[in-house]
Enzyme design. Structure first.
Site, PDB file in Angstrom:
ATOM      1  N   LYS A  35      27.798  23.418  18.393  1.00  0.00           N
ATOM      2  CA  LYS A  35      27.556  24.869  18.453  1.00  0.00           C
ATOM      3  C   LYS A  35      28.259  25.432  19.666  1.00  0.00           C
ATOM      4  O   LYS A  35      28.144  24.883  20.766  1.00  0.00           O
ATOM      5  CB  LYS A  35      26.037  25.123  18.605  1.00  0.00           C
ATOM      6  CG  LYS A  35      25.673  26.588  18.678  1.00  0.00           C
ATOM      7  CD  LYS A  35      25.397  27.137  17.307  1.00  0.00           C
ATOM      8  CE  LYS A  35      25.337  28.643  17.255  1.00  0.00           C
ATOM      9  NZ  LYS A  35      26.637  29.323  17.197  1.00  0.00           N
TER      10      LYS A  35
ATOM     11  N   LYS B 155      33.113  24.123  21.476  1.00  0.00           N
ATOM     12  CA  LYS B 155      33.718  25.383  21.912  1.00  0.00           C
ATOM     13  C   LYS B 155      35.104  25.489  21.311  1.00  0.00           C
ATOM     14  O   LYS B 155      35.744  24.464  21.035  1.00  0.00           O
ATOM     15  CB  LYS B 155      33.832  25.419  23.443  1.00  0.00           C
ATOM     16  CG  LYS B 155      33.930  26.824  23.998  1.00  0.00           C
ATOM     17  CD  LYS B 155      32.567  27.478  24.129  1.00  0.00           C
ATOM     18  CE  LYS B 155      32.639  28.877  24.672  1.00  0.00           C
ATOM     19  NZ  LYS B 155      31.312  29.402  24.992  1.00  0.00           N
TER      20      LYS B 155
ATOM     21  N   THR C 161      22.202  37.632  25.186  1.00  0.00           N
ATOM     22  CA  THR C 161      22.540  36.900  26.409  1.00  0.00           C
ATOM     23  C   THR C 161      22.076  37.703  27.626  1.00  0.00           C
ATOM     24  O   THR C 161      21.488  37.156  28.568  1.00  0.00           O
ATOM     25  CB  THR C 161      24.055  36.610  26.464  1.00  0.00           C
ATOM     26  OG1 THR C 161      24.431  36.026  25.214  1.00  0.00           O
ATOM     27  CG2 THR C 161      24.405  35.665  27.580  1.00  0.00           C
TER      28      THR C 161
ATOM     29  N   ASN D 270      30.258  42.253  27.202  1.00  0.00           N
ATOM     30  CA  ASN D 270      28.986  42.166  26.487  1.00  0.00           C
ATOM     31  C   ASN D 270      27.864  41.716  27.425  1.00  0.00           C
ATOM     32  O   ASN D 270      26.827  42.371  27.555  1.00  0.00           O
ATOM     33  CB  ASN D 270      29.146  41.190  25.311  1.00  0.00           C
ATOM     34  CG  ASN D 270      27.826  40.857  24.668  1.00  0.00           C
ATOM     35  OD1 ASN D 270      27.047  40.079  25.211  1.00  0.00           O
ATOM     36  ND2 ASN D 270      27.533  41.461  23.535  1.00  0.00           N
TER      37      ASN D 270
HETATM   38  P1  NAD Z   1      33.563  39.953  27.149  1.00  0.00           P
HETATM   39  O1  NAD Z   1      34.922  39.703  26.638  1.00  0.00           O
HETATM   40  O2  NAD Z   1      32.671  40.875  26.397  1.00  0.00           O
HETATM   41  O3  NAD Z   1      33.639  40.501  28.655  1.00  0.00           O
HETATM   42  C1  NAD Z   1      34.327  39.859  29.677  1.00  0.00           C
HETATM   43  C2  NAD Z   1      34.330  40.803  30.868  1.00  0.00           C
HETATM   44  O4  NAD Z   1      34.867  40.133  31.999  1.00  0.00           O
HETATM   45  C3  NAD Z   1      35.173  42.054  30.665  1.00  0.00           C
HETATM   46  O5  NAD Z   1      34.476  43.162  31.211  1.00  0.00           O
HETATM   47  C4  NAD Z   1      36.409  41.775  31.489  1.00  0.00           C
HETATM   48  O6  NAD Z   1      37.022  42.966  31.964  1.00  0.00           O
HETATM   49  C5  NAD Z   1      35.815  40.994  32.628  1.00  0.00           C
HETATM   50  N1  NAD Z   1      36.787  40.196  33.342  1.00  0.00           N
HETATM   51  C6  NAD Z   1      37.782  39.431  32.848  1.00  0.00           C
HETATM   52  N2  NAD Z   1      38.484  38.880  33.862  1.00  0.00           N
HETATM   53  C7  NAD Z   1      37.887  39.282  35.004  1.00  0.00           C
HETATM   54  C8  NAD Z   1      38.129  39.076  36.371  1.00  0.00           C
HETATM   55  N3  NAD Z   1      39.138  38.298  36.763  1.00  0.00           N
HETATM   56  N4  NAD Z   1      37.301  39.653  37.263  1.00  0.00           N
HETATM   57  C9  NAD Z   1      36.286  40.436  36.871  1.00  0.00           C
HETATM   58  N5  NAD Z   1      36.007  40.690  35.595  1.00  0.00           N
HETATM   59  C10 NAD Z   1      36.799  40.126  34.678  1.00  0.00           C
HETATM   60  O7  NAD Z   1      32.896  38.510  27.340  1.00  0.00           O
HETATM   61  P2  NAD Z   1      31.364  38.150  27.416  1.00  0.00           P
HETATM   62  O8  NAD Z   1      30.932  37.735  26.067  1.00  0.00           O
HETATM   63  O9  NAD Z   1      30.632  39.207  28.155  1.00  0.00           O
HETATM   64  O10 NAD Z   1      31.419  36.806  28.298  1.00  0.00           O
HETATM   65  C11 NAD Z   1      31.385  36.821  29.704  1.00  0.00           C
HETATM   66  C12 NAD Z   1      30.969  35.440  30.216  1.00  0.00           C
HETATM   67  O11 NAD Z   1      29.696  35.106  29.662  1.00  0.00           O
HETATM   68  C13 NAD Z   1      31.888  34.299  29.796  1.00  0.00           C
HETATM   69  O12 NAD Z   1      31.909  33.329  30.810  1.00  0.00           O
HETATM   70  C14 NAD Z   1      31.204  33.736  28.572  1.00  0.00           C
HETATM   71  O13 NAD Z   1      31.570  32.385  28.327  1.00  0.00           O
HETATM   72  C15 NAD Z   1      29.767  33.869  28.990  1.00  0.00           C
HETATM   73  N6  NAD Z   1      28.802  33.855  27.898  1.00  0.00           N
HETATM   74  C16 NAD Z   1      28.859  34.753  26.877  1.00  0.00           C
HETATM   75  C17 NAD Z   1      27.884  34.734  25.884  1.00  0.00           C
HETATM   76  C18 NAD Z   1      27.846  35.753  24.793  1.00  0.00           C
HETATM   77  O14 NAD Z   1      26.858  35.772  24.049  1.00  0.00           O
HETATM   78  N7  NAD Z   1      28.816  36.628  24.667  1.00  0.00           N
HETATM   79  C19 NAD Z   1      26.873  33.774  25.924  1.00  0.00           C
HETATM   80  C20 NAD Z   1      26.827  32.880  26.985  1.00  0.00           C
HETATM   81  C21 NAD Z   1      27.806  32.938  27.965  1.00  0.00           C
END
Ligand code: NAD
Length: 423
Positions: free
Chosen positions: A68, A104, A188, A219
């Site tokens: 997953k 992943k 999340t 997100n």
């Molecule tokens: P997303 O694509 O919705 O958002 C990513 C954000 O990070 C954007 O606002 C982008 O502008 C910003 N960003 C990118 N590079 C950056 C930098 N160098 N400095 C500052 N900001 C930067 O992605 P997401 O789903 O919000 O995921 C964010 C993190 O959370 C990731 O590490 C992801 O693996 C983790 N995560 C996500 C989920 C989920 O349900 N979406 C669950 C668990 C963990």
């Protein structure tokens, strides 16, 4: 030199394995993925040319259930990153005790440079490339950085076409119209919010006076910021890949308004606008580096991995760090935080609300039900709270930090499953 996320993951694994005297053969199993899938996906571009995109699926461990984990579209996505993220998923699912292993996926691409049609062709190409290894009982992908419900909708549709039947439980994080779960998009962030609430109680902080800075405004960053703001915390700084803003008055900003401004202008920095009223005096532009080093109670990295390293950890002034991104802190930085008594709630616990609601989505799809948002969030709450308590308890009992405690708990559960299978 930038840290290699897979090396960091393996250092974390070895630290915890030592604490619980993990059998050497189980440690050996967990030092490598079960399967690495890698290919080039040809995509017909809008201008008639054909481009090949590097794509991955790493199936790390499935002792506790189907693989997953999300799929990331990012220019820096590479095999070591995907392997690390897949390993962290295996640990995370075990920390919150959902019956999944870890996997992943990724594509090395700048998604912002593609048209919507190109993005759809690429997403469908990823599914065609790996379809025989996917499915509700084999491997269940979900969204990650720069993928979202729209992408999951295309992918679930493509999978149905390849296998000849509609199998909604093969993907989670889908649009509601395709069997997505209510509450998944915010899950999340909601899980992170519950973790902050539990942490604040343990640290005896007063939430009305607790300041928060959030790096990353996608997100995860948006929802955790919004939920904290709604509950009375002061979110005094947020940033995205283009930069950040700081509320000079320490009042706290409304993340909904920041998001509106980001959608309207494509930027969150510069001026802060509530509707059409812009307040450019009280908000100051800051860089991502400055945000991480701010005087703040709780720092929430919610963007990418390896942002807190040996280089900047000594300058972090937060009382606590709640890791909503995967892998934001390197093992060297963890050591510094131990010395400085900065509490770090690790990613494998703090951001596990997402996979927990993905699990709920998979259950609903398997039994043909659609639960209400309140029901989903009510079911998430005890899982996050109990997992936090369990990890906190192990950390106190064994006198180890929360990350090693979470790993210790998870490794015991994974080891038990490996042994129960009689491998
Ligand atoms: P997303 O694509 O919705 O958002 C990513 C954000 O990070 C954007 O606002 C982008 O502008 C910003 N960003 C990118 N590079 C950056 C930098 N160098 N400095 C500052 N900001 C930067 O992605 P997401 O789903 O919000 O995921 C964010 C993190 O959370 C990731 O590490 C992801 O693996 C983790 N995560 C996500 C989920 C989920 O349900 N979406 C669950 C668990 C963990």
């Amino acid at each position: 030199m930038a840290s290699n996320p897979f090396s960091s993951a393996m250092t974390q694994l070895e630290r915890a394995a030592k604490i619980i005297n993990l059998e050497p053969y189980i440690l050996d199993i967990l030092k490598r993925p079960v399967r690495i899938l890698e290919t080039g996906i040809p995509v017909k571009m809008d201008d008639g040319s054909t481009k090949i995109f590097q794509a991955y699926r790493v199936q790390y461990n499935d002792a506790r259930g189907p693989f997953k984990g999300g799929i990331r579209f990012h220019p820096d996505a590479d095999l070591d990153e995907v392997k690390a993220l897949a390993f962290w998923m295996a640990i995370k699912c075990a920390v919150v005790n959902v019956p999944f292993g870890g996997g992943k996926g990724g594509i090395t691409v700048e998604p912002k440079s593609l048209s919507l049609r190109e993005l759809q062709r690429l997403s469908r190409g990823w599914v065609r490339a790996f379809a025989r290894y996917l499915g509700p009982k084999k491997d269940v992908p979900a969204p990650d950085v720069y993928t979202n419900p729209t992408v999951m909708g295309w992918m679930a549709d493509e999978f149905g076409q390849v296998v000849g039947e509609w199998q909604p439980a093969a993907f989670t994080g889908k649009p509601i119209a395709l069997g997505g779960s209510q509450g998944r998009t915010e899950a999340t962030g909601q899980g992170g919010f519950l973790v902050v609430e539990a942490l604040v109680k343990k640290l005896n902080l007063n939430k009305e006076k607790t300041t928060v800075a959030v790096q990353g405004f996608g997100n995860v960053g948006f929802y955790v910021a919004k939920k904290l703001h709604d509950a009375g915390y002061s979110v005094i700084a947020v940033s995205d890949s283009k930069g950040g803003i700081l509320d000079k008055r320490n009042h706290g900003m409304d993340p909904e308004n920041v998001m509106k401004s980001k959608k309207e202008k494509g930027l969150i920095d510069g001026c802060y606008c509530a509707g059409t009223v812009c307040d450019c005096e009280n908000y100051q532009k800051i860089s991502n580096a400055e945000l991480l080093e701010m005087e703040v109670d709780i720092l929430i990295p919610a963007a990418l991995e390896n942002v807190i390293t040996l280089e900047n950890a000594g300058r972090v002034k937060a009382k606590a760090i709640v890791e909503m991104a995967n892998g934001p802190t390197t093992p060297e930085a963890d050591e510094i935080f131990k010395q400085k008594n900065i509490v770090v709630v690790p990613d494998v616990l703090a951001n596990a609300g997402g996979v927990t609601v993905s699990y709920f989505e998979w259950v609903q799809n398997n039994i043909g039900e659609a639960w209400k948002r309140e029901e989903v969030l009510d079911k998430l709450k005890p899982i996050m709270e109990n997992s936090f308590e369990e990890v906190w308890g192990v950390s106190i009992e064994k006198k180890i930090n929360l990350r090693t405690a979470a790993y210790a708990l998870a490794l015991q559960r994974i080891a038990e499953a490996i042994k129960a299978r009689g491998l």
